[in-house]
Scaffold this motif. Structure first.
Motif, PDB file in Angstrom:
ATOM      1  N   UNK A 202       0.809  -1.219   0.000  1.00 23.71           N
ATOM      2  CA  UNK A 202       0.000   0.000   0.000  1.00 23.71           C
ATOM      3  C   UNK A 202       0.844   1.272   0.000  1.00 23.71           C
ATOM      4  N   UNK A 203       2.136   1.120   0.318  1.00 25.02           N
ATOM      5  CA  UNK A 203       3.032   2.269   0.377  1.00 25.02           C
ATOM      6  C   UNK A 203       3.785   2.407  -0.952  1.00 25.02           C
ATOM      7  N   UNK A 204       3.559   3.490  -1.654  1.00 27.20           N
ATOM      8  CA  UNK A 204       4.208   3.689  -2.953  1.00 27.20           C
ATOM      9  C   UNK A 204       5.723   3.648  -2.852  1.00 27.20           C
ATOM     10  N   UNK A 205       6.271   4.176  -1.771  1.00 30.34           N
ATOM     11  CA  UNK A 205       7.729   4.252  -1.622  1.00 30.34           C
ATOM     12  C   UNK A 205       8.351   2.959  -1.108  1.00 30.34           C
ATOM     13  N   UNK A 206       7.525   1.975  -0.730  1.00 29.42           N
ATOM     14  CA  UNK A 206       8.043   0.714  -0.193  1.00 29.42           C
ATOM     15  C   UNK A 206       8.370  -0.244  -1.327  1.00 29.42           C
ATOM     16  N   UNK A 207       9.611  -0.737  -1.331  1.00 27.47           N
ATOM     17  CA  UNK A 207      10.048  -1.667  -2.366  1.00 27.47           C
ATOM     18  C   UNK A 207      10.507  -3.004  -1.793  1.00 27.47           C
ATOM     19  N   UNK A 208      10.533  -3.118  -0.461  1.00 27.07           N
ATOM     20  CA  UNK A 208      10.972  -4.367   0.149  1.00 27.07           C
ATOM     21  C   UNK A 208      10.552  -4.383   1.621  1.00 27.07           C
ATOM     22  N   UNK A 209      10.508  -5.595   2.204  1.00 25.40           N
ATOM     23  CA  UNK A 209      10.226  -5.675   3.639  1.00 25.40           C
ATOM     24  C   UNK A 209      10.951  -6.866   4.250  1.00 25.40           C
ATOM     25  N   UNK A 210      11.132  -6.802   5.573  1.00 29.71           N
ATOM     26  CA  UNK A 210      11.650  -7.910   6.373  1.00 29.71           C
ATOM     27  C   UNK A 210      10.667  -8.150   7.500  1.00 29.71           C
ATOM     28  N   UNK A 211      10.354  -9.424   7.749  1.00 32.80           N
ATOM     29  CA  UNK A 211       9.446  -9.756   8.844  1.00 32.80           C
ATOM     30  C   UNK A 211      10.135 -10.726   9.790  1.00 32.80           C
ATOM     31  N   UNK A 212      10.054 -10.435  11.089  1.00 29.98           N
ATOM     32  CA  UNK A 212      10.644 -11.280  12.118  1.00 29.98           C
ATOM     33  C   UNK A 212       9.545 -12.139  12.738  1.00 29.98           C
ATOM     34  N   UNK A 213       9.601 -13.438  12.488  1.00 27.38           N
ATOM     35  CA  UNK A 213       8.566 -14.355  13.001  1.00 27.38           C
ATOM     36  C   UNK A 213       8.534 -14.390  14.524  1.00 27.38           C
TER      37      UNK A 213
END
Length: 239
Positions: A202-213
């Motif tokens: 949903x964020x135009x400027x977001x191109x990647x993410x990291x998630x900590x389980x």
């Protein structure tokens, strides 16, 4: 196809002289804007023109190198530097002319690096490379080498496609393990990896993410390189 500059388009001329007036950053001359993703220019000289597409405001990896008229005007190359310098494309030709301008274009939209002849972007491509983990180009450096004087005419860039917020839900992510470190945008307590991806979409400027389980923490990233490090793993947008 992006059409070439009209005949009456005003160009910006820069002359590079090896050692004495060299290594010119185009943002300083009003030629380059980081919101654009192509460059059209004419070049006159005998040999050894160099162009750096930099991920930083200075020459620092990762970057791309285009060498025009190398080896006494017999070779044109496209190379990439991250942890090491590596050739990704080469063409044997006489690309430059000592007395006449030759026309070229470069594009780098979504990590698809292209170099061609003429002033029509995406027409007559001669070298190409697709980046596994695309990063933003922040500046471009031009230079001469081996005592050469080169004259460059740069034409106004042609705006590329801009990502629209309405299309954000179509973002697809894939895990990539060899990315540079990207600029952090936000850290959120989400709880689920799927929701983390949804926030990034949903964020135009977001191109990647990291998630900590373990903690449920979601961190969002831009495509602007933060440091010269290349071992980071992200869920990266497939552009």
């Amino acid at each position: 196809m992006v059409s070439g500059s009209p005949k009456n388009a005003v160009s910006i001329q820069i002359t590079t002289v090896d050692i004495s007036y060299d290594n010119i950053w185009l943002a300083d001359k009003g030629v380059f804007s980081s919101i654009e993703s192509n460059l059209k220019f004419e070049l006159k000289g005998c040999k050894d023109a160099h162009i750096i597409l930099s991920s930083q405001l200075i020459k620092q990896p990762p970057f791309y190198h285009i060498g025009i008229g190398l080896d006494i005007n017999t070779k044109t190359i496209l190379a990439r530097e991250t942890v090491a310098y590596g050739l990704v494309g080469e063409l044997s030709e006489n690309a430059l002319d000592c007395n006449n301008f030759r026309q070229f274009w470069i594009s780098w939209f979504n990590g698809k690096i292209r170099f061609g002849k003429g002033l029509d972007v995406d027409v007559n491509t001669i070298l190409a490379y697709d980046e596994t983990c695309p990063f933003a180009i922040q500046n471009i450096e031009i230079s001469s080498d081996k005592g050469e004087t080169l004259v460059w005419n740069f034409y106004p860039p042609t705006s590329s496609l801009v990502e629209q917020p309405a299309a954000a839900i179509t973002k697809v992510f894939s895990e990539i393990q060899t990315c540079p470190r990207f600029e952090s945008l936000a850290i959120k307590q989400i709880g689920r990896e799927l929701l983390c991806g949804g926030v990034c979409a949903k964020e135009t400027s977001c191109h990647a993410f990291i998630f900590d389980d373990n903690t449920g923490v979601c961190e969002l990233f831009s495509n602007i390189v933060d440091f010269n490090q290349f071992t980071y793993t992200y869920y990266k947008v497939q552009d």
